[in-house]
Each structure stands twice: as structure tokens, then as C-alpha cells.
Write a protein that holds these residues in place. Sequence first.
Motif, PDB file in Angstrom:
ATOM      1  N   GLN A 402      21.261  53.801 -30.500  1.00 29.80           N
ATOM      2  CA  GLN A 402      22.693  53.696 -30.729  1.00 29.80           C
ATOM      3  C   GLN A 402      23.372  52.980 -29.569  1.00 29.80           C
ATOM      4  OE1 GLN A 402      25.430  55.254 -29.145  1.00 29.80           O
ATOM      5  NE2 GLN A 402      26.990  54.852 -30.715  1.00 29.80           N
ATOM      6  N   ALA A 403      22.951  53.288 -28.357  1.00 30.78           N
ATOM      7  CA  ALA A 403      23.569  52.670 -27.177  1.00 30.78           C
ATOM      8  C   ALA A 403      23.306  51.171 -27.118  1.00 30.78           C
ATOM      9  CB  ALA A 403      23.050  53.350 -25.910  1.00 30.78           C
ATOM     10  N   ALA A 404      22.157  50.734 -27.626  1.00 31.76           N
ATOM     11  CA  ALA A 404      21.778  49.322 -27.534  1.00 31.76           C
ATOM     12  C   ALA A 404      22.003  48.555 -28.828  1.00 31.76           C
ATOM     13  CB  ALA A 404      20.300  49.224 -27.142  1.00 31.76           C
ATOM     14  N   ARG A 405      22.684  49.162 -29.772  1.00 38.78           N
ATOM     15  CA  ARG A 405      22.721  48.581 -31.114  1.00 38.78           C
ATOM     16  C   ARG A 405      23.408  47.227 -31.171  1.00 38.78           C
ATOM     17  NH1 ARG A 405      27.118  51.755 -30.690  1.00 38.78           N
ATOM     18  NH2 ARG A 405      28.969  51.386 -31.991  1.00 38.78           N
ATOM     19  N   LEU A 406      24.394  46.963 -30.315  1.00 41.34           N
ATOM     20  CA  LEU A 406      25.123  45.700 -30.367  1.00 41.34           C
ATOM     21  C   LEU A 406      24.438  44.593 -29.564  1.00 41.34           C
ATOM     22  CD1 LEU A 406      28.781  47.061 -30.060  1.00 41.34           C
ATOM     23  CD2 LEU A 406      27.499  46.497 -32.133  1.00 41.34           C
ATOM     24  N   ALA A 407      23.340  44.952 -28.923  1.00 38.23           N
ATOM     25  CA  ALA A 407      22.568  43.970 -28.160  1.00 38.23           C
ATOM     26  C   ALA A 407      21.299  43.548 -28.902  1.00 38.23           C
ATOM     27  CB  ALA A 407      22.206  44.541 -26.787  1.00 38.23           C
ATOM     28  N   GLN A 408      21.193  43.926 -30.165  1.00 38.89           N
ATOM     29  CA  GLN A 408      20.016  43.577 -30.965  1.00 38.89           C
ATOM     30  C   GLN A 408      20.290  42.331 -31.802  1.00 38.89           C
ATOM     31  OE1 GLN A 408      17.285  45.185 -30.468  1.00 38.89           O
ATOM     32  NE2 GLN A 408      18.161  46.890 -29.289  1.00 38.89           N
ATOM     33  N   LYS A 409      19.244  41.591 -32.085  1.00 36.34           N
ATOM     34  CA  LYS A 409      19.412  40.411 -32.933  1.00 36.34           C
ATOM     35  C   LYS A 409      19.378  40.774 -34.420  1.00 36.34           C
ATOM     36  CE  LYS A 409      14.550  38.852 -33.042  1.00 36.34           C
ATOM     37  NZ  LYS A 409      13.673  37.669 -32.807  1.00 36.34           N
ATOM     38  N   TYR A 410      19.112  42.021 -34.717  1.00 35.98           N
ATOM     39  CA  TYR A 410      19.253  42.522 -36.078  1.00 35.98           C
ATOM     40  C   TYR A 410      20.411  43.511 -36.096  1.00 35.98           C
ATOM     41  CZ  TYR A 410      16.409  46.431 -34.256  1.00 35.98           C
ATOM     42  OH  TYR A 410      15.924  47.480 -33.517  1.00 35.98           O
ATOM     43  N   ILE A 411      20.931  43.795 -37.285  1.00 33.17           N
ATOM     44  CA  ILE A 411      22.090  44.673 -37.419  1.00 33.17           C
ATOM     45  C   ILE A 411      21.635  46.126 -37.383  1.00 33.17           C
ATOM     46  CG2 ILE A 411      24.045  45.346 -38.872  1.00 33.17           C
ATOM     47  CD1 ILE A 411      24.318  42.524 -37.895  1.00 33.17           C
ATOM     48  N   VAL A 412      22.098  46.860 -36.405  1.00 34.45           N
ATOM     49  CA  VAL A 412      21.885  48.306 -36.346  1.00 34.45           C
ATOM     50  C   VAL A 412      23.205  48.968 -36.728  1.00 34.45           C
ATOM     51  CG1 VAL A 412      21.265  50.294 -34.937  1.00 34.45           C
ATOM     52  CG2 VAL A 412      20.123  48.091 -34.559  1.00 34.45           C
ATOM     53  N   VAL A 413      23.186  49.702 -37.821  1.00 35.42           N
ATOM     54  CA  VAL A 413      24.392  50.361 -38.318  1.00 35.42           C
ATOM     55  C   VAL A 413      24.296  51.843 -37.981  1.00 35.42           C
ATOM     56  CG1 VAL A 413      25.832  50.828 -40.320  1.00 35.42           C
ATOM     57  CG2 VAL A 413      24.513  48.701 -40.195  1.00 35.42           C
ATOM     58  N   ASP A 414      25.234  52.304 -37.182  1.00 40.34           N
ATOM     59  CA  ASP A 414      25.268  53.702 -36.803  1.00 40.34           C
ATOM     60  C   ASP A 414      26.006  54.510 -37.873  1.00 40.34           C
ATOM     61  OD1 ASP A 414      25.300  56.117 -35.450  1.00 40.34           O
ATOM     62  OD2 ASP A 414      26.793  55.490 -33.967  1.00 40.34           O
ATOM     63  N   TYR A 415      25.469  55.669 -38.189  1.00 40.01           N
ATOM     64  CA  TYR A 415      26.154  56.617 -39.082  1.00 40.01           C
ATOM     65  C   TYR A 415      27.616  56.767 -38.690  1.00 40.01           C
ATOM     66  CZ  TYR A 415      27.307  61.568 -40.263  1.00 40.01           C
ATOM     67  OH  TYR A 415      27.906  62.740 -40.667  1.00 40.01           O
ATOM     68  N   LYS A 416      27.884  56.794 -37.394  1.00 39.43           N
ATOM     69  CA  LYS A 416      29.261  56.984 -36.913  1.00 39.43           C
ATOM     70  C   LYS A 416      30.106  55.726 -37.076  1.00 39.43           C
ATOM     71  CE  LYS A 416      27.768  60.468 -33.563  1.00 39.43           C
ATOM     72  NZ  LYS A 416      27.660  60.813 -32.123  1.00 39.43           N
ATOM     73  N   ASP A 417      29.461  54.585 -37.333  1.00 45.51           N
ATOM     74  CA  ASP A 417      30.217  53.374 -37.663  1.00 45.51           C
ATOM     75  C   ASP A 417      30.782  53.435 -39.084  1.00 45.51           C
ATOM     76  OD1 ASP A 417      29.740  52.131 -35.202  1.00 45.51           O
ATOM     77  OD2 ASP A 417      27.888  51.186 -35.917  1.00 45.51           O
ATOM     78  N   LEU A 418      30.139  54.250 -39.930  1.00 46.90           N
ATOM     79  CA  LEU A 418      30.526  54.298 -41.343  1.00 46.90           C
ATOM     80  C   LEU A 418      31.364  55.510 -41.710  1.00 46.90           C
ATOM     81  CD1 LEU A 418      27.413  53.109 -43.388  1.00 46.90           C
ATOM     82  CD2 LEU A 418      29.323  51.775 -42.516  1.00 46.90           C
ATOM     83  N   TYR A 419      31.126  56.631 -41.048  1.00 46.18           N
ATOM     84  CA  TYR A 419      31.751  57.872 -41.483  1.00 46.18           C
ATOM     85  C   TYR A 419      32.517  58.528 -40.346  1.00 46.18           C
ATOM     86  CZ  TYR A 419      28.392  57.300 -45.307  1.00 46.18           C
ATOM     87  OH  TYR A 419      27.671  56.801 -46.347  1.00 46.18           O
ATOM     88  N   GLY A 420      33.718  59.018 -40.670  1.00 43.88           N
ATOM     89  CA  GLY A 420      34.557  59.675 -39.681  1.00 43.88           C
ATOM     90  C   GLY A 420      34.475  61.184 -39.761  1.00 43.88           C
ATOM     91  N   ASP A 421      35.008  61.836 -38.737  1.00 45.90           N
ATOM     92  CA  ASP A 421      35.035  63.296 -38.727  1.00 45.90           C
ATOM     93  C   ASP A 421      35.919  63.860 -39.829  1.00 45.90           C
ATOM     94  OD1 ASP A 421      33.345  63.311 -36.533  1.00 45.90           O
ATOM     95  OD2 ASP A 421      34.983  63.417 -35.077  1.00 45.90           O
TER      96      ASP A 421
END
Length: 593
Positions: A402-421
Motif C-alpha cells: 500500500q505504501a509503495a502503490r503509486l511508485a509501481q508501473k502497474y496499477i495498485v488499487v487500495d481497498y481504501k481508495d475505493l471505499y470510505g468509512d
Amino acid sequence: MKIKYIYMAMLGLGLFASSCSLEEVNPSGVTVDKVAANKAGFNKLVTSCYFDLSRYFYGRNLLLVTEGGTDIWTSDLNTNNNQNYMKYASGGTMSIDMAKDYWNGAYDAINYCNIVILRADQVQDFSSEQEKNALVAEAHFLRALYYFHLVEQFGAVPLSISETDAPVLASSRTPALEVYEKVILPDLRFAADNLPTTVTVAQAGRPSKKSAIGLLAKACLQTKEYGTDKYLEEAINAAKKLIDAPANYNTRLYNNFVDNFNAANNRNNLEALYQLPYSQNYGSTNLYDHNNDFKRFYCTPTAFGAIVSGGFETVVGRWSGGSFMPTKYLMDVFKNPDGTLDPRYALSFQTSWTANTNYSWNADAIRQFDRSAAIPAGTAVTSGEPAIKFIRPEDAGYTAEQAARLAQKYIVVDYKDLYGDDQKVKMKYTRVNQAPGEVENPFIRFYPSLTKFNSGSLISPKANQFTSDAYSTIMRLGEVYLIAAEAEFYLRGANGTAAGYVNALRTRVVGQQVSAADISLQFLLDERARELCGEYGRWYDLKRTGKLNKTYLTQKNPDVGQYFIDGTHGLRPIPQGQIDAISNPSGFQNPGY
């Protein structure tokens, strides 16, 4: 025999009011009396009872009215697509004809079923009473199935158990429980007694004893919705026939959960209690459009340039753009009390995609997907490499990924990117690397995609037209265990017997076992989501358990619940054509429409 339909031919005979005016004549001279006079003609009448199942129901749009508008799904990308079904018109006016195909199709088929049931004694060349009853049992089974959908979608409905050969101008509605008691349950009991134990490959699409017993258990349980416990013991007894002696009915639980859904077992599925075939060979669909359920649950992986659809439309797992997006509640229901995931999550959802074309990141994509400086323009993604991956906090290695997800050349989608509390889908995203600030959420296109309909047989009957000839599983033995558990809970409370039915399904996926203390109505509803999500039933589950209401839906799925109107949206509108056709339309429509 295979199901070859005479639906259009029968309409052309001018036998039924829906197909002709009273002044029309029948120049062919063919009548139902003549068709029903011998076994060959009678078989054609029987097969006509099936036509509407695959024309309007399974493989078509039934998922929209049995899974949409519930706690476990929102619309694709949480948009207003299919809003009549997914979001109760998003606060607008519901289309009166949103469910007309199910109404019209069901009553058309019910009339054929009535003809078969009432005219069987006219046939002179049956070899035995058993042969006759087996065919009549098919009509009883199908009539029960059609009425089951009618009462659960529309509530009280006109009850017809006689042949209709002239317009019915005055119409009355029979209460739902009365329809169960007068038709659905008796039909299924007759079918269970008289259908064969097995059907051959050549008889694909025809029900057997296990079909009727399973649907009887389901229908008996569903009557709980109407305030009665009268049929719950019968639900358990029917379920136990299949659970305790599955070999007697040519069924069993697969050792591997995914064997229910893979292509190898699709046309000879032992856990399936009833399946429908889809092929032009059966006459049930048009030449280019067969079973389209496989398209319904995909996200949109082609929103990332490393994935293309062209040339891959008939590759399992490569479709892009469906109708259903899982809710936060559905994602969370797979989380065990100890923070691990129920194995059925990984077995039910596709959460990663590989590139199927060579791709280079450009400035627009870098900004859109908020890449860090580690991904400069020109960074290459080669076909076959990872392209998209959805991660969630329960995954091994989540924190680092999760910490490195925006530094990847593929798309890493975090559960927290999609769903709120707040239980809602996040429609906005705050960039941290590229032009920081709030923007439309670019990751909303990539979410776990249900794989239960990825059963192969994908075809392209003509250019740019894609469909499937995979069979549709209407009901399977796994559901019967949960029917028994729920009926047991209603009758005798949380106990080891109910827990045992649940644990039988958990054992085969090496899932965590439960005890009597874990059993509650909400737990059983959650368990049905884990086992049966996407399988034509969630709307009915919520109705039966008293959860199809604004309070519950707003708690579990506020993106949908905010639009639900108590007293109205628990039933579908009666089609306008029905209202216009009768002489007593006042008060016939469901409340609020």
C-alpha cells in the motif's frame, strides 16, 4: 430430447388472445386439440413451457432484479447506469415497465404449463401413466418457478391455473402466500414425486427430482416472508433429502468450491440442481444473443492502457465493463473475526489482471493515476506483466504494498481508495504526487470482479457480437445447506444443527468453523453473501429476512439505500400494458407507482 421450442409457431396459430384479435382466423387448421392428441405433439407443448426462462429470465436481465438494489452491489463505477434496478431510479421516477418482460414472459409460459397439465389425459399413445406424469411434472415444476418469481417481484398477482384462449378483461390479484399454497408448493410436490431421478445429456434443460426438491425447500423457506412458520419443517425435510442422500438424486457437493463455476463442469455439473442450456440449437435465443450473465460483474480494466479488449472478448477473464460493483459491505463480509479472509473471497473474485499489450506510460496517464517520480514517461509495461492489482488490509504484505502503490508501473488499487468509512464508494480521490488536489476517482474503474459466470463457451457469432453458450445454474446444492440452516434457526433458535449445515460448506473451502453461538439471522444473511453472492437471489433474501427496507440498506449500502422508499420499492410496478388491458384498473397497481 433436447428442448426445441414452438413458441413462435404456436403464437402464429392464433390460439391465444395475446397474439391475435378476436376477428382473426387460423387458416392452418392446427389447434391445441390437434397438437395435444398424440405424444409427439404433446412434447412440443411441453417444450414451449421453457421458452421464456432463457428468453427473459436466466442469462438475460434477471440478475438486475434479483441481485440489484441490495446490500451487496451498487452499479458499475457507482454510476446511475441501470438505475431503475440498481438504485431505485436514483430518486427519480421509476419506469412502470421496468419489469414487464418478467410479467409477460411468465404468464405466457404459465399458459403453456396449464395447457400441458390440463390436456395430458387427451394424449392417446403414452406407454404408461409414469411416462405421462413425468412430462406433466415438468410443467408443474416450471409453473412453480414462474410463479415464484412473479410473487417475489410483484407481490399479489393474478392466479391462473386454467388454459387461457380468450381475453380476460377483469382481473384480480391473489395474495402471495395464497399463490404459494395453491400452486407453487403443490406443483413442486407433484414434480418431486414424478420427475425422473436423472436426465440425459440429450435432455439438457429438463428438471429432475433434485430440481423440484431443491426448489421446494427454497419456496417453503421463502414463505417465512409472509409471517408463517407453517412450511419451515417441510423446507428442512426437503433439504435433508438432498443433504443426507445426495447420491440418490445424482448430486453432491464438489470438494472444490470453484468446480461449481469452471468450464469443465459447466454442462455436467453435479452440484447444480437445475441448469438451462443456451444455444441456437435449442431455439431459446436468437442467433447472436445467448447467455450474457458472464458480462455482468466485470470492472473496466481497459481503462488502463496496458489492457485492451479487442481480440480478447472470448477469453475468459478478459471482459471489460459490467453492471455490478461490489459494495463495501460485500467486501467486508469476507473478513473473519481474526482479521483473515474467508477463502471464498479469493475463489469468487478476480482481483488482478496482466497486461495483454505492450504499453508505455505517458504524461496524461502519470497524472491521472498519480504516479510518483519513480515512473517517468516512457516506462514500459510488457504484455504478460502485472497490470492491475486490488489489495486490501487483510492481504499478506499489505502495508508495504500500500505504501509503495503509486511508485509501481502497474496499477495498485487500495481497498481504501475505493471505499470510505461511511460505507460508500469513494467518488473522489486526492492526488499527492501529480497536481495535488481532489479529482474524480481514477481508481473506481478497478474493483474485484465476480468470476462465477466465467464458465467458458464464449463465442462470437458475428463481427463485434459476443455471447456465451455456457449453461446457467439456476440452483445448486450448496444453497440447500443454507436453507436448512435458516429454517432450523427460525424453528429452534441458534443451535449446533444450524451451525453444522454452515460448517459443511466451510469445510470444503478450509474455512473457519462456527459454533451455535455464532448463529444469528444477520450471520446467516452474511453467510449467504459469502457463498451465494451473484446467484440470482439476494433481493429475495432481503425480502424474506425483513431487510429490504430503507434503514437496513442505508446502513449497509447507503449509495443505494438513500433512494429506497419503504412501502413502494419492495415490489415492482405492474406493467402498464396489464393496467391498460383490464376493465378494472383502479387499485390494481402496486403502491407508489
